[in-house]
Design an enzyme around this catalytic site. Sequence first.
Site, short mmCIF file in Angstrom:
data_model
loop_
_atom_site.label_atom_id
_atom_site.label_comp_id
_atom_site.label_asym_id
_atom_site.label_seq_id
_atom_site.Cartn_x
_atom_site.Cartn_y
_atom_site.Cartn_z
N GLU A 1 -3.48 6.57 5.25
CA GLU A 1 -3.97 7.84 4.71
C GLU A 1 -5.46 7.72 4.45
O GLU A 1 -5.91 6.78 3.79
CB GLU A 1 -3.25 8.21 3.41
CG GLU A 1 -1.75 8.42 3.56
CD GLU A 1 -1.05 8.73 2.24
OE1 GLU A 1 -1.76 9.18 1.30
OE2 GLU A 1 0.16 8.53 2.14
N GLU B 1 3.61 3.62 -1.12
CA GLU B 1 2.80 3.08 -2.22
C GLU B 1 3.68 2.61 -3.38
O GLU B 1 3.48 2.98 -4.55
CB GLU B 1 1.80 4.13 -2.71
CG GLU B 1 0.82 4.57 -1.62
CD GLU B 1 -0.26 5.53 -2.13
OE1 GLU B 1 -0.04 6.18 -3.17
OE2 GLU B 1 -1.34 5.60 -1.49
#
Length: 484
Positions: A267, A122
């Site tokens: 995720e 990220e």
Amino acid sequence: MLSKGLFAVFFVITLLYASLLIEVEGIGVNWGSQARHPLPPATVVRLLRDNGIQKVKLFEADSAILKALSRSGIQVMVGIPNDLLAPIAGSVAAAERWVSQNVSAHVSSNGVDIRYVAVGNEPFLKAFNGTFESITLPALQNIQSAIIKAGLATQVKVTVPLNADVYQSASNLPSDGDFRPEIRDLMLNIVKFLSDNQAPFTINIYPFISLYNDPNFPVEFAFFDGTGTPINDNGRIYDNVLDANYDTLVWSLQKNGFGNLTIIVGEVGWPTDGDKNANMMYARRYNQGFMNRQKANKGTPMRPGAMDAYLFGLIDEDAKSIQPGNFERHWGIFYIDGQPKYQLSLGNGNGLIPAKDVHYLAKKWCILAPNANLQDPQLGPSVSYACDHADCTSLGYGSSCGNLNLAQNVSYAFNSYYQVSNQLDSACKFPGLSIVSTRDPSVGSCKFKIMIKSEDASEASAMMPLTRSTAMLLLFSICLYIVL
């Protein structure tokens, strides 16, 4: 030739085998390792296999974990942490060394089935303020070059796990989706690179975070029961936020010429503690709802079919940063000792199977002494110290231990520190305040845990990362009790 009877048996077995493959297709888990007393890697690998989990995503190339995955039949996505992006972006030789040590060596010598290298984690989060924007693509390119040089390009693909904040929709309709204006050019360069190398786009989607950040977020829209108010996007009906978010990405790719790019959900999950909306009921409802969709081979209006996805996460991590929130340490479908938190079917018709051969410390707890003075000026500093060096995230408002009284709050803090310190005598020596007890002080759903034995007790006794916000919260609670 097969007789008709044998052919029929063979046909049925083939169908059953095919249905089993469909059930587990796309189901993986994130295996994080930020725990003070981690389970041995071999124990976790057995846990994965016992539960039919065939894919695992790692956040870093831990050699002990990779060795444990040797010839396990489990597919691996291995990660490169953000703090390694700069050296890898700045040097092809550094990228080649990383691939040689963390991919090639394990694939060739240990038989680890590495399928992906996740470059960064990220890296374009708004919270990073652009720190990694100039180095992520060069790092991605250098790792790809190193993989090609190692002769692994057909087996190992690169990707960048991204948060869903890299795209947006001004109208909240998926069909209006596009990449964030300030990183749009960068994102298109990354997407083109992934497409050119037959590599997937990896996205992390968290409905829980939407609910955590926005108290007005429609709760029912987070789940898969169809009870939320649906969104009608030109005839495409969305009754949950995951589908809407996923298809916002699909539209962002499609309108920029990459509509066929493979997507992995890196995720997806729901935490069980650390916030009023992080609880067992919601976590099971969300994760089981997601698994039921996978088993039914149900996708989104834009991408029918089961998603290629990794549940977050496998096991709780009691040493994770809680800067985003106390819930960060409670994403696992298993507790830190490998015991299931709730009944969850991963598609094989059974519930979760616990870890085997887990060894615990003695059944004793550090608690507030019965004769302790709650007005003792050392009480607050002692609790602060204990929580700074242990995990008190279950004590917050709405959490599993949020309803304890003052003495129980103090006992929980003391015991957390005592357990993480391997029950050393010196870890229960808060002057005039603490004693060791052999009676379980757990209260209802609030469990005072016994720590598992660590493979390296000296390492486990090291200092925990500071958790000042939790300590301050508990101190405020203590002060309030004293005032009242």
